[in-house]
Design an enzyme around this catalytic site. Sequence first.
Site, PDB file in Angstrom:
ATOM      1  N   GLU A  28       9.019 -42.632  50.281  1.00 40.46           N
ATOM      2  CA  GLU A  28      10.277 -43.036  49.646  1.00 40.46           C
ATOM      3  C   GLU A  28      10.629 -44.458  50.079  1.00 40.46           C
ATOM      4  OE1 GLU A  28      13.514 -40.330  50.447  1.00 40.46           O
ATOM      5  OE2 GLU A  28      14.922 -41.481  49.226  1.00 40.46           O
ATOM      6  N   ASN A 176      15.789 -35.414  41.377  1.00 42.77           N
ATOM      7  CA  ASN A 176      15.581 -35.031  42.774  1.00 42.77           C
ATOM      8  C   ASN A 176      16.890 -34.488  43.346  1.00 42.77           C
ATOM      9  OD1 ASN A 176      14.136 -35.260  45.543  1.00 42.77           O
ATOM     10  ND2 ASN A 176      16.056 -36.350  45.882  1.00 42.77           N
ATOM     11  N   GLU A 177      16.813 -33.357  43.981  1.00 40.29           N
ATOM     12  CA  GLU A 177      17.969 -32.750  44.661  1.00 40.29           C
ATOM     13  C   GLU A 177      19.228 -32.883  43.801  1.00 40.29           C
ATOM     14  OE1 GLU A 177      18.248 -33.917  48.812  1.00 40.29           O
ATOM     15  OE2 GLU A 177      16.445 -32.754  49.261  1.00 40.29           O
ATOM     16  N   TYR A 245      13.488 -28.185  54.904  1.00 37.00           N
ATOM     17  CA  TYR A 245      13.314 -28.840  56.208  1.00 37.00           C
ATOM     18  C   TYR A 245      13.679 -27.819  57.282  1.00 37.00           C
ATOM     19  CZ  TYR A 245      13.030 -33.442  53.953  1.00 37.00           C
ATOM     20  OH  TYR A 245      12.641 -34.531  53.205  1.00 37.00           O
ATOM     21  N   GLU A 296       9.201 -31.543  49.558  1.00 44.92           N
ATOM     22  CA  GLU A 296       9.679 -32.101  50.839  1.00 44.92           C
ATOM     23  C   GLU A 296       9.698 -30.962  51.846  1.00 44.92           C
ATOM     24  OE1 GLU A 296      13.196 -34.631  50.755  1.00 44.92           O
ATOM     25  OE2 GLU A 296      12.705 -35.297  48.719  1.00 44.92           O
ATOM     26  N   GLN A 347       8.052 -37.375  55.805  1.00 48.01           N
ATOM     27  CA  GLN A 347       7.434 -38.319  54.903  1.00 48.01           C
ATOM     28  C   GLN A 347       6.218 -38.940  55.596  1.00 48.01           C
ATOM     29  OE1 GLN A 347       9.981 -41.042  52.851  1.00 48.01           O
ATOM     30  NE2 GLN A 347      11.664 -39.602  52.672  1.00 48.01           N
TER      31      GLN A 347
HETATM   32  O1  AHR Z   1      13.347 -37.209  53.129  1.00 42.49           O
HETATM   33  C1  AHR Z   1      14.632 -37.737  53.284  1.00 42.49           C
HETATM   34  C2  AHR Z   1      15.605 -37.226  52.227  1.00 42.49           C
HETATM   35  O2  AHR Z   1      15.757 -35.843  52.364  1.00 42.49           O
HETATM   36  C3  AHR Z   1      15.183 -37.381  50.786  1.00 42.49           C
HETATM   37  O3  AHR Z   1      15.495 -38.614  50.261  1.00 42.49           O
HETATM   38  C4  AHR Z   1      15.984 -36.331  50.096  1.00 42.49           C
HETATM   39  O4  AHR Z   1      15.351 -35.866  48.913  1.00 42.49           O
HETATM   40  C5  AHR Z   1      16.160 -35.262  51.150  1.00 42.49           C
HETATM   41  O5  AHR Z   1      17.482 -34.879  51.253  1.00 42.49           O
END
Ligand code: AHR
Length: 484
Positions: A28, A176-177, A245, A296, A347
């Site tokens: 990103e 995205n999101e 995450y 992600e 990432q």
């Molecule tokens: O990876 C960091 C951020 O986490 C990304 O930009 C977003 O999609 C997620 O909330």
Amino acid sequence: MKNAKKIYLIYPQKKGTIAPEIYGHFTEHIGGVMYDGIWVGKNSPIPNIKGFRKDIIEKLRAIKAPVIRWPGGCYAEVYDWRDGIGEDRPTRINWWTRDDGRYEPNEVGTHEFMDFCEAVGAEAYFAANLTGVTPLHVRNWMDYCLSPRGTTTLAKEREANGHAEPFNIPYWGVGNENWGGGGNMTPEYYAMEFRRFSTIMEYAFPKTELYACGSNSDNYDWTDGLMRMTKNSERHMNGFAMHYYCGSSGDVTAFTGEEWTEQLKKAAYMENIVLRNWHIICGHAMENHAKLVIDEWGCWHPEGSGPSKGKNLFEQQSTMRDAMVSALTLNIFNNHCDKIRMANAAQLVNNLHTLFLAHGEHCITTPTYHVFDMYKEHQGAEAIETAVTANSDFASSITVSASVKDGKTLLTVGNLSCTEDAEISLESLGTTLPQRANATLLYNEDMHAHNTFENPDNVAPKNMEIDISKPFVLPKTAIISVSF
Ligand code: AHR
């Protein structure tokens, strides 16, 4: 030995092919991922290929990186592709400017990012902006990238900018999101937006795979709402792009034994999320349209522990514990390969759960990089069922997956215990195991071990031959790949 585990390799029970894209990555425009991360500029004294760090390119080639997602993340929702082509590039507010004060110079745009993918030998996965632009704006980006040479005005503009042939971009995210930064939508509202955008995108470029924005973590209302609102549509959906995450437990590099286990339990929760989402998708008969794209995933530790000491947003150190999170997560993906189309670790460099840390002339690999290396032959292989004896106590359990490609088995095992070595014995059903196997061990006596610019090989894999007709010891906190 106390912690004895027998692994059964059940060859007749095939679980499906492991899509190579499960071993994908994500870059990103955020913090130090792009600038000073992969991109150093064409005139840099740092060895580079068309402006991108040669070292990272070579190491990504070595692990057969199959696909890279770009340009975000949250940044994707404020990206205008026209800013990143041609000579005069504007400087814009980045999504993350409020957090780190950095502005976006647009030095890396579509052509540059595709140079990077081409040098790595990876396919590209573009995340299209859905919040701030029209479907036609996105279709124009696709037209610019994908139309055959000499056809449309945008294809000719691409040629004038140095790339006559279409780019290879088979995968497109539709937002995205969108439950959060991407417009703060409800699943019902997003579903209508997805239907609007994907209809136009698919009609112009039917060969691309379009991924809908999936759920965050265990928000199953999103999954249910989106499936309910799209199942009776034209179904231009080819994937459900969800994020998970697994957060953090204790200090990044000075966690306790309990925190080691707690972190891994949070990572293991991925399996519940995969299963619950999949059951909801199947409940709506969308399994042929919404395979999981976990674009992600990784740990999210408090920032400031990386070499930039907080300058690069979200940059964090990566220890043996992060490597074990990777080993466990990739084993879950292998074991559920029938449901998973793609996954992208978040990432790639100088950020969350990275494979690399880089600054100036420094560029090192993290323990997670080595896991991707040890697991690379799972890509495109046929996963087989495994079973493990005495594996129900999480704190002393092992994580396992196995696959077969070209008659060769790859078995990957992590010892989740931070106190007990495991004695592993193998038993196969459906074939006879050889005696000798090649193995690679990732281990450091200190579970907090990590690599730094000063000590880049503190955590490094060791190759060896082992006798798999007898039990072998997998030290606590260690990861092994065995091929035979
Ligand atoms: O990876 C960091 C951020 O986490 C990304 O930009 C977003 O999609 C997620 O909330």
